[in-house]
Design a protein around this motif. Structure first.
Motif, PDB file in Angstrom:
ATOM      1  N   UNK A 328       0.844  -1.205   0.000  1.00  0.00           N
ATOM      2  CA  UNK A 328       0.000   0.000   0.000  1.00  0.00           C
ATOM      3  C   UNK A 328       0.875   1.250   0.000  1.00  0.00           C
ATOM      4  N   UNK A 329       2.029   1.160   0.646  1.00  0.00           N
ATOM      5  CA  UNK A 329       2.910   2.329   0.713  1.00  0.00           C
ATOM      6  C   UNK A 329       3.564   2.604  -0.636  1.00  0.00           C
ATOM      7  N   UNK A 330       3.790   1.557  -1.407  1.00  0.00           N
ATOM      8  CA  UNK A 330       4.417   1.737  -2.724  1.00  0.00           C
ATOM      9  C   UNK A 330       3.562   2.634  -3.608  1.00  0.00           C
ATOM     10  N   UNK A 331       2.257   2.525  -3.424  1.00  0.00           N
ATOM     11  CA  UNK A 331       1.353   3.312  -4.259  1.00  0.00           C
ATOM     12  C   UNK A 331       1.491   4.814  -3.999  1.00  0.00           C
ATOM     13  N   UNK A 332       2.078   5.172  -2.845  1.00  0.00           N
ATOM     14  CA  UNK A 332       2.199   6.600  -2.517  1.00  0.00           C
ATOM     15  C   UNK A 332       3.626   7.065  -2.792  1.00  0.00           C
ATOM     16  N   UNK A 333       3.859   7.838  -3.848  1.00  0.00           N
ATOM     17  CA  UNK A 333       5.221   8.279  -4.146  1.00  0.00           C
ATOM     18  C   UNK A 333       5.847   8.981  -2.946  1.00  0.00           C
ATOM     19  N   UNK A 334       7.115   8.781  -2.743  1.00  0.00           N
ATOM     20  CA  UNK A 334       7.921   9.350  -1.655  1.00  0.00           C
ATOM     21  C   UNK A 334       7.708   8.656  -0.305  1.00  0.00           C
ATOM     22  N   UNK A 335       6.883   7.603  -0.245  1.00  0.00           N
ATOM     23  CA  UNK A 335       6.820   6.820   1.004  1.00  0.00           C
ATOM     24  C   UNK A 335       8.205   6.232   1.228  1.00  0.00           C
TER      25      UNK A 335
END
Ligand code: SAH
Length: 521
Positions: A328-335
């Protein structure tokens, strides 16, 4: 991105020795300060610049030659390199990392109640698992000054049937000087002997029939000899090296970028069709630009910094696939996520000592490579107690920090002179344990204050207060006992009760809960 700094802490009298000690509380860490940049541009004058430490010079020169290194490699060198590591060489120069004049203080150093309750927990597990009369091994990872083990063994020695079941005490310690301190505390005058094949041994002063054995690495624990291990790791996992990754948007990924593999051939998976997805990129360490010679700064600024790898690395391809929690974090750039593969492999080792390795392929991803490891254990037995700081159920984000003189600092300041640590990902340890053996259960993590309370810490504190005696001397002792206990269980920003967590790995036994995790003795 969470920002963290070690707060100035209050000085309180130590209930054990009366020394003023300081508290490890978390507040600020590092930030990823830059995106992809050319690594070679800043590295040139490595040999001509003035470095803060010999290790900084070695690292700076090595990176100039071979390119940026992973954060894990940087941490490993800074903490345990034989040539200038924080734990392995600094104390040989007379520096004591613990206590008021050192860099940090830990719970067992603050109050004897801590180690006593850990000892009681293992006695309770020994009772719950059928009171074995032989084959018990007590193991500690990273014993520091040996204070926790001293309090544990003193407590266990009072339960004679358990004490006589103990066959060895095994300590995993990378630091020769801390090993010497542990030997002095736990063995008194009995000499330290070198063991053929590696390690040291001596006789335990609390359990005179038992040898204490030192080894440098948990992988050296003799799997075939250990039958019922009772294992404690307090503030050990936070010192293990982490890798960090940031999610890069497909828009930032150049279609010509290649993947670094050992053969250096472009990876066919990195095709333009794949570019519609985000990708994990590893954060790497490289030297900063050297300070200007014309206008030199007053103090040496951090000599290393974090950059985003311009292409995928083997680590960025593999490690984030170890858990679906990262998806799920991969989907958010800059995570940005931190992954400690060494914590996972150590957890696998500990878990399989308790439960044996799985018979199915369930744990294949986390199974240790050692072919000597027994694949089965007929009856699971033993327990591991992991106590450290970190979030209970989220992925640690940008928590790598330096710790010096009881404050956080840049992890890139004075490499080898500054303690480095990162939050422990308890859920990753739990996932790993459950995948490593089919016959174990994981309990927790619970907050340290709750665990100590459930273990009877308040009652033990009251008993110590009652023994302290009357008069001004007694009042001073009572003040120290109270201050130490309060610090262990205080859930505020100056306390250790909330930020520290306790997790247990035990044999699965029809849902039995260990004491401290909702169960009874
Ligand atoms: N458990 C102790 C000390 C915590 S400090 C306490 O609570 O007081 C971390 C300890 O782990 C030190 O003893 C350090 O020398 C040891 N250590 C750190 N990294 C290690 C490694 N990779 N292998 C073995 N020991 C390590």
């Amino acid at each position: 991105m969470a920002a963290k700094v070690y707060a100035p802490f209050q000085s309180l009298s130590n209930s054990r020795s009366g020394r003023q000690l300081a508290l490890r509380t978390v507040q600020e860490g590092w930030r990823v300060s830059c995106c992809s940049r050319s690594f070679s541009s800043t590295a040139k004058p490595a040999s001509s610049r003035a470095w803060s430490t010999p290790l900084a010079k070695n690292l700076g020169e090595a990176i100039t030659t071979t390119g940026p290194i992973s954060i894990a490699k940087y941490m490993r060198e800074c903490l345990t390199s034989p040539n200038g590591g924080y734990y392995t060489t600094q104390d040989a120069e007379g520096v004591d990392q613990f206590g008021k004049t050192g860099d940090f203080v830990t719970s067992p150093e603050i109050s004897q109640i801590f180690g006593e309750l850990v000892g009681v927990w293992f006695v309770a597990e020994w009772m719950s698992q059928g009171k074995r009369t032989e084959g018990v091994d007590i193991v500690e990872l990273g014993p520091g000054r040996g204070t926790l083990m001293d309090d544990m063994l003193r407590t266990i020695s009072r339960f004679t049937p358990m004490a006589s079941s103990v066959e060895s005490v095994r300590l995993i310690e990378a630091s020769p000087t801390l090993r010497a301190a542990q030997h002095k505390l736990l063995c008194g005058n009995t000499p330290l002997e070198e063991i053929e094949g590696g390690g040291f041994k001596s006789k335990c002063k609390h359990l005179p029939h038992v040898s204490i054995i030192w080894q440098e690495d948990a992988t050296a624990l003799p799997k075939d000899d250990i039958k019922t291990p009772f294992i404690v790791a307090h503030e050990f996992f936070d010192a293990l090296p982490i890798n960090a990754f940031t999610s890069v948007s497909s828009k930032q990924i150049s279609s010509s970028s290649t993947i670094t593999t050992s053969s250096r051939t472009p990876d066919p998976r990195n095709t333009p069709t794949k570019l519609s997805h985000n990708e994990w990129r590893e954060l790497l360490v490289s030297p900063t630009a050297p300070p200007s010679l014309l206008n030199p700064p007053k103090s040496i600024p951090p000599e290393f910094e974090i950059s985003v790898a311009p292409t995928a690395t083997p680590n960025s391809r593999l490690l984030p696939t170890l858990s679906s929690r990262y998806d799920a974090l991969l989907a958010m750039p800059h995570s940005t996520i931190e992954i400690c593969s060494e914590a996972r492999s150590t957890t696998t080792t500990l878990t399989q000592l308790i439960g044996g390795a799985p018979k199915t392929n369930a744990g294949a991803m986390v199974r240790p490579s050692s072919s000597a490891f027994p694949m089965t254990k007929s009856t699971p037995s033993g327990a591991a107690l992991i106590i450290d700081y970190g979030p209970a159920n989220t992925v640690p984000v940008s928590t790598l920090r330096g710790i010096r003189a009881h404050r956080t600092c840049s992890p890139f300041e004075s490499p080898g002179r500054v303690d480095l640590s990162a939050d422990v990902d308890f859920l990753a340890l739990a996932e790993t344990a459950l995948a490593s053996s089919e016959t174990v259960a994981v309990h927790g993590p619970v907050e340290q204050a709750d665990w100590l309370g459930a273990m009877g810490g308040k009652e033990r504190c009251d008993a110590l207060l009652a023994k302290a005696g009357p008069g001004p001397g007694g009042e001073e002792i009572k003040g120290r006992i109270r201050a130490g206990w309060n610090r262990l269980v205080n859930k505020g920003p100056d306390g250790m009760g909330k930020v520290y967590k306790v997790m247990a790995i035990v044999p699965e036994d029809k849902g039995r809960r260990p004491v401290g995790f909702g169960g009874d003795i």
